[in-house]
Design an enzyme around this catalytic site. Structure first.
Site, PDB file in Angstrom:
ATOM      1  N   GLU A 158      14.711  66.749  61.178  1.00 55.81           N
ATOM      2  CA  GLU A 158      14.069  67.090  62.422  1.00 55.81           C
ATOM      3  C   GLU A 158      13.112  67.980  62.491  1.00 55.81           C
ATOM      4  O   GLU A 158      13.796  69.106  62.614  1.00 55.81           O
ATOM      5  CB  GLU A 158      14.884  66.186  63.832  1.00 55.81           C
ATOM      6  N   LYS A 161      11.321  58.958  68.004  1.00 58.27           N
ATOM      7  CA  LYS A 161      12.912  59.416  68.652  1.00 58.27           C
ATOM      8  C   LYS A 161      12.490  58.648  69.788  1.00 58.27           C
ATOM      9  O   LYS A 161      11.577  58.694  70.624  1.00 58.27           O
ATOM     10  CB  LYS A 161      12.760  61.080  68.655  1.00 58.27           C
ATOM     11  N   CYS A 170      18.495  62.197  64.986  1.00 57.40           N
ATOM     12  CA  CYS A 170      19.422  63.251  65.372  1.00 57.40           C
ATOM     13  C   CYS A 170      19.870  62.730  67.623  1.00 57.40           C
ATOM     14  O   CYS A 170      20.495  62.008  66.485  1.00 57.40           O
ATOM     15  CB  CYS A 170      18.354  64.441  66.249  1.00 57.40           C
TER      16      CYS A 170
END
Ligand code: ACM
Length: 267
Positions: free
Chosen positions: A40, A115, A148
């Site tokens: 990321e 995300k 993540c």
């Protein structure tokens, strides 16, 4: 049966040294690799002081302008190596800023995931992703992306798997210690491969020290850790995965999709 070489790349980016961070990460991609996953925000580093700082390092991935320098370098690297590269980048779209993962195919095309589940201070910087959990055809298989902290919401991996993902690419900057074990379960409950690519090292740019937990890994649909790195090292965990069949037989008598009972769930 299809074989693919997949690689989780683990780096220690230096905040704000974009060009150097990109070159170091690309240098870890093994020759002949089909799919390489980078962490990321792998080019910038993680702990932005504010939104303006992040905006200044973000790249436009969907507009009419020429792509930014990291994007151009990733497009070129995918074309030259024949590797599909998945990488975490800060993305600007008009006034909005997303923490994105981008899949670069060797043919010069790319795909974006933004995300959805933002972690702590990310909420002051980024907008939650607005593209859902799409899947894409690349390197002869179906790829899904999550980033993540998406790991803690089983709906993320489930959505990708129900949409047909065979491999989940998971660029990360993990801080909490539980994700790597949880991803074993995400893989088992969905019968997918997952490539979690994390970073190492610490950042303290705001008075709060963040230490990243490394332990990047490639996990099989049965939850085996096929390749992995430890919590401090940089480098690559690569393995060849066999994409056997599309069925979801967890035991000879249990097909994960056919045995689901959505009518019994309260979601
Ligand atoms: C995280 O989602 N980067 C912890």
């Amino acid at each position: 049966m299809k074989s693919l070489t997949v690689a989780a790349i683990q780096t220690h980016p230096e905040f704000g040294h974009l060009e150097q961070n990109v070159e170091v990460a690309l240098g870890f991609i093994p020759d002949g690799c089909d799919l390489a996953v980078l962490p990321e925000l792998f080019n910038t580093g993680y702990q932005f002081k504010n939104r303006g700082e992040a905006f200044g390092m973000a790249e436009d991935l969907t507009g009419d302008q020429e792509p930014g320098p990291s994007t151009r370098r990733l497009i070129r690297a995918a074309a030259e190596s024949g590797t599909t590269i998945v990488a975490g980048l800060a993305e600007k779209d008009g006034d909005r800023l997303f923490n994105s993962s981008v899949l670069f195919r060797p043919d010069g095309t790319w795909e974006i995931y933004r995300k959805v589940h933002l972690f702590m201070d990310e909420k002051a910087i980024f907008t939650p992703g607005d593209l859902g959990f799409p899947v894409f055809e690349a390197c002869g298989t179906t790829i899904g992306m999550m980033i993540c902290f998406d790991w803690i919401f089983p709906e993320a991996a489930r959505s990708l798997s129900l949409a047909g993902a065979e491999i989940i690419c998971h660029p990360s900057n993990l801080l909490l210690p539980w994700c790597q074990a949880a991803m074993v379960t995400r893989c088992q409950e969905n019968m997918v491969f997952a490539v979690t690519s994390n970073r190492v090292g610490s950042e303290n740019r705001t008075g709060t020290e963040l230490t990243f937990s490394g332990r990047s890994q490639v996990v099989s649909p049965l939850g085996e850790r096929l390749a992995g790195l430890d919590k401090d090292e940089t480098g690559v965990a690569a393995t060849t995965v066999e994409l056997v069949e599309k069925d979801k037989l967890f035991t000879p008598g249990n097909d994960l999709w056919k045995d689901r009972r959505p009518g019994s769930y309260r979601l």
